[in-house]
Scaffold this motif. Structure first.
Motif, PDB file in Angstrom:
ATOM      1  N   ALA A   1      -7.865 -24.462  38.705  1.00 56.63           N
ATOM      2  CA  ALA A   1      -9.037 -23.713  39.184  1.00 56.63           C
ATOM      3  C   ALA A   1     -10.226 -23.864  38.238  1.00 56.63           C
ATOM      4  N   LYS A   2     -10.100 -24.787  37.252  1.00 55.45           N
ATOM      5  CA  LYS A   2     -11.169 -25.049  36.261  1.00 55.45           C
ATOM      6  C   LYS A   2     -11.465 -23.827  35.397  1.00 55.45           C
ATOM      7  N   ARG A   3     -10.393 -23.075  35.072  1.00 52.79           N
ATOM      8  CA  ARG A   3     -10.525 -21.916  34.178  1.00 52.79           C
ATOM      9  C   ARG A   3     -10.058 -22.297  32.771  1.00 52.79           C
ATOM     10  N   GLN A   4     -10.314 -21.413  31.818  1.00 53.07           N
ATOM     11  CA  GLN A   4      -9.893 -21.647  30.436  1.00 53.07           C
ATOM     12  C   GLN A   4      -8.608 -20.887  30.128  1.00 53.07           C
ATOM     13  N   VAL A   5      -7.802 -21.446  29.219  1.00 51.74           N
ATOM     14  CA  VAL A   5      -6.554 -20.805  28.794  1.00 51.74           C
ATOM     15  C   VAL A   5      -6.580 -20.609  27.282  1.00 51.74           C
ATOM     16  N   ALA A   6      -6.367 -19.379  26.853  1.00 54.21           N
ATOM     17  CA  ALA A   6      -6.353 -19.044  25.427  1.00 54.21           C
ATOM     18  C   ALA A   6      -4.962 -18.574  25.021  1.00 54.21           C
ATOM     19  N   LEU A   7      -4.599 -18.839  23.771  1.00 52.70           N
ATOM     20  CA  LEU A   7      -3.304 -18.427  23.229  1.00 52.70           C
ATOM     21  C   LEU A   7      -3.507 -17.863  21.840  1.00 52.70           C
ATOM     22  N   THR A   8      -2.893 -16.706  21.568  1.00 51.28           N
ATOM     23  CA  THR A   8      -2.827 -16.206  20.202  1.00 51.28           C
ATOM     24  C   THR A   8      -1.449 -16.540  19.644  1.00 51.28           C
ATOM     25  N   LEU A   9      -1.411 -17.024  18.410  1.00 51.45           N
ATOM     26  CA  LEU A   9      -0.127 -17.414  17.815  1.00 51.45           C
ATOM     27  C   LEU A   9       0.739 -16.213  17.443  1.00 51.45           C
ATOM     28  N   SER A  10       0.151 -15.023  17.400  1.00 51.87           N
ATOM     29  CA  SER A  10       0.876 -13.737  17.320  1.00 51.87           C
ATOM     30  C   SER A  10       1.426 -13.373  15.950  1.00 51.87           C
ATOM     31  N   ASP A  11       2.127 -14.293  15.257  1.00 48.43           N
ATOM     32  CA  ASP A  11       2.878 -13.883  14.082  1.00 48.43           C
ATOM     33  C   ASP A  11       3.380 -15.146  13.385  1.00 48.43           C
ATOM     34  N   ALA A  12       3.329 -15.176  12.049  1.00 45.92           N
ATOM     35  CA  ALA A  12       3.777 -16.365  11.317  1.00 45.92           C
ATOM     36  C   ALA A  12       5.254 -16.666  11.580  1.00 45.92           C
TER      37      ALA A  12
ATOM     38  N   GLU B   1      -0.026 -14.444  24.883  1.00 51.55           N
ATOM     39  CA  GLU B   1       0.411 -14.148  23.522  1.00 51.55           C
ATOM     40  C   GLU B   1       1.592 -15.038  23.133  1.00 51.55           C
ATOM     41  N   GLY B   2       1.624 -15.453  21.869  1.00 53.02           N
ATOM     42  CA  GLY B   2       2.690 -16.308  21.372  1.00 53.02           C
ATOM     43  C   GLY B   2       4.067 -15.679  21.497  1.00 53.02           C
ATOM     44  N   TYR B   3       4.127 -14.345  21.427  1.00 52.56           N
ATOM     45  CA  TYR B   3       5.415 -13.649  21.570  1.00 52.56           C
ATOM     46  C   TYR B   3       6.082 -13.949  22.909  1.00 52.56           C
ATOM     47  N   LEU B   4       5.304 -14.359  23.904  1.00 54.09           N
ATOM     48  CA  LEU B   4       5.874 -14.712  25.213  1.00 54.09           C
ATOM     49  C   LEU B   4       6.826 -15.898  25.115  1.00 54.09           C
ATOM     50  N   TRP B   5       6.712 -16.636  24.014  1.00 57.02           N
ATOM     51  CA  TRP B   5       7.552 -17.827  23.878  1.00 57.02           C
ATOM     52  C   TRP B   5       8.992 -17.463  23.521  1.00 57.02           C
ATOM     53  N   ASP B   6       9.265 -16.190  23.199  1.00 55.65           N
ATOM     54  CA  ASP B   6      10.637 -15.771  22.892  1.00 55.65           C
ATOM     55  C   ASP B   6      11.531 -15.719  24.130  1.00 55.65           C
ATOM     56  N   PRO B   7      11.149 -15.015  25.202  1.00 56.57           N
ATOM     57  CA  PRO B   7      12.015 -14.992  26.389  1.00 56.57           C
ATOM     58  C   PRO B   7      11.785 -16.235  27.271  1.00 56.57           C
ATOM     59  N   LYS B   8      12.860 -16.884  27.709  1.00 55.05           N
ATOM     60  CA  LYS B   8      12.771 -18.132  28.486  1.00 55.05           C
ATOM     61  C   LYS B   8      11.976 -17.956  29.782  1.00 55.05           C
TER      62      LYS B   8
ATOM     63  N   CYS C   1       6.782 -16.036  14.352  1.00 52.97           N
ATOM     64  CA  CYS C   1       6.789 -16.603  15.711  1.00 52.97           C
ATOM     65  C   CYS C   1       6.444 -18.094  15.634  1.00 52.97           C
ATOM     66  N   VAL C   2       5.464 -18.433  14.788  1.00 53.75           N
ATOM     67  CA  VAL C   2       5.087 -19.842  14.604  1.00 53.75           C
ATOM     68  C   VAL C   2       6.261 -20.627  14.013  1.00 53.75           C
ATOM     69  N   ASP C   3       6.959 -20.031  13.046  1.00 59.41           N
ATOM     70  CA  ASP C   3       8.117 -20.712  12.458  1.00 59.41           C
ATOM     71  C   ASP C   3       9.167 -21.045  13.518  1.00 59.41           C
ATOM     72  N   ARG C   4       9.339 -20.133  14.467  1.00 59.22           N
ATOM     73  CA  ARG C   4      10.352 -20.348  15.517  1.00 59.22           C
ATOM     74  C   ARG C   4       9.942 -21.453  16.484  1.00 59.22           C
ATOM     75  N   TYR C   5       8.639 -21.571  16.758  1.00 61.41           N
ATOM     76  CA  TYR C   5       8.199 -22.448  17.857  1.00 61.41           C
ATOM     77  C   TYR C   5       7.095 -23.417  17.456  1.00 61.41           C
ATOM     78  N   ARG C   6       7.034 -23.790  16.189  1.00 63.98           N
ATOM     79  CA  ARG C   6       5.942 -24.629  15.691  1.00 63.98           C
ATOM     80  C   ARG C   6       5.708 -25.864  16.569  1.00 63.98           C
ATOM     81  N   ASP C   7       6.757 -26.646  16.795  1.00 61.84           N
ATOM     82  CA  ASP C   7       6.597 -27.897  17.543  1.00 61.84           C
ATOM     83  C   ASP C   7       6.122 -27.647  18.970  1.00 61.84           C
TER      84      ASP C   7
END
Length: 333
Positions: free
Chosen positions: A181-192, A158-165, A194-200
């Protein structure tokens, strides 16, 4: 690629939800931005709780809601999130295991209390969240079990994980192990917001291949690309990530790759009660479709079905069998 023990493993902020119905003037009085998620400290959490009316309390957190939805569909699931060994933390652990989700993250013996989110639901069904991360922010790389990650077909973050270091470092460690391990990784951006805080940083995760699949809603997509034009943003998303899924409320969703766009309609509902968890449960249905190799259109329909179920009652966890709902609607399970 070796066969997976788990279909999906989710990593997120383990948050206990406190939901209450309220009027718009309560949000104004307490300086809240309607429809957003604000991070708050313990004092602000106590003040909001004291001012709230009668509440519904249950285990929550964005990725946890998704993983419980997946388990409800019949997927093999695991969750990584940090709680404290306190009353709410023990309740949280019991709830997620009772949903048939493997949860082995060691609870913190000391430090801040288990995280809580105070969710205000206005009459239009919109939810406004005030989140005290508490123990959730102490999730770190040591909580990532390489064997568990490597044994999961999809790792969902989840994108919210990007808040705590510390959680950010855990996120990157998990992605590296999954890809090795040749697995897939998915991410939800969580909240607009949250995107503003960590866009780059989010764009770098996508363009570097750290994540393979992005979930976003319309407002998150516009925030990511800083454009009001949906088609422009969608085209850019298709260039930046292997697979993008954008939800558009009653307009359904768009699934994009560099080669094609698949549009899927929303599922019909009787009454909108509470939008809390709509995106989380959509992701659950879509990921379930992916691990069942159902194709993008069916995955989108499964997502729409799960989102429709959860927005017709209070709370972000399904109250009926999603597996049964899928079968009744002729969708693969």
């Amino acid at each position: 690629m070796t066969s997976a023990k788990y279909d999906v493993l989710a990593i997120g902020n383990a948050i206990f939800d406190v939901l209450v119905r309220t009027e718009d003037d309560f949000l104004v009085k307490h300086g809240m931005v309607k429809g957003g998620m604000a991070l708050i400290d313990e004092a602000r959490a106590a003040a909001i709780y004291a001012a709230m009316g009668q509440a519904v309390e249950m285990s929550g957190g964005s990725a946890a809601n998704t993983i419980v939805g997946l388990a409800n569909f019949g997927a093999r699931t695991a969750y990584v999130g940090k709680v404290k060994d306190d009353q709410i933390g023990r309740l949280y652990s019991h709830d997620i295991r009772a949903a048939k989700v493997a949860f082995e993250t060691k609870a913190a013996a000391d430090g801040p209390a288990t995280g809580c989110s105070y969710i205000l639901v206005t009459p239009d069904g919109e939810r406004t969240m005030n989140t005290y991360l508490g123990a959730a922010q102490d999730l770190g790389p040591d909580d990532i079990d390489p064997i568990q990650i490597a044994g999961s077909a999809i790792v969902y973050l989840e994108g919210y994980l990007w808040d705590p270091k510390n959680a950010k470092d855990a996120f990157l460690k998990a992605s590296t192990i999954a890809h090795d391990a040749k697995r897939q990784v998915a991410l939800t951006l969580s909240d607009a917001f949250c995107v503003d805080r960590y866009r780059d940083e989010f764009l770098e995760l996508m363009r570097s291949g750290t994540v393979d699949l992005i979930f976003a809603n319309e407002s998150e997509l516009h925030a990511l690309y800083q454009t009001a034009d949906f088609d422009t943003a969608l085209k850019q998303l298709a260039l930046d990530v292997k697979l993008g899924v954008v939800t558009r409320s009653e307009k359904g969703c768009a699934v994009v790759t560099k080669d094609e766009v698949t549009l899927v309609p929303a599922a019909k509902i009787d009454t909108l009660v509470d939008t809390t968890g709509a995106g989380d449960l959509f992701a659950a249905g879509f990921l379930f479709g992916l691990v069942r190799n159902a194709g993008y259109e069916n995955a989108g329909r499964l997502g729409a079905l799960a989102a429709a179920e959860v927005i017709q009652h209070i709370g972000a966890r399904p109250q009926t069998s999603l597996q049964d709902l899928a079968q009744q609607n002729g969708l693969p399970v």
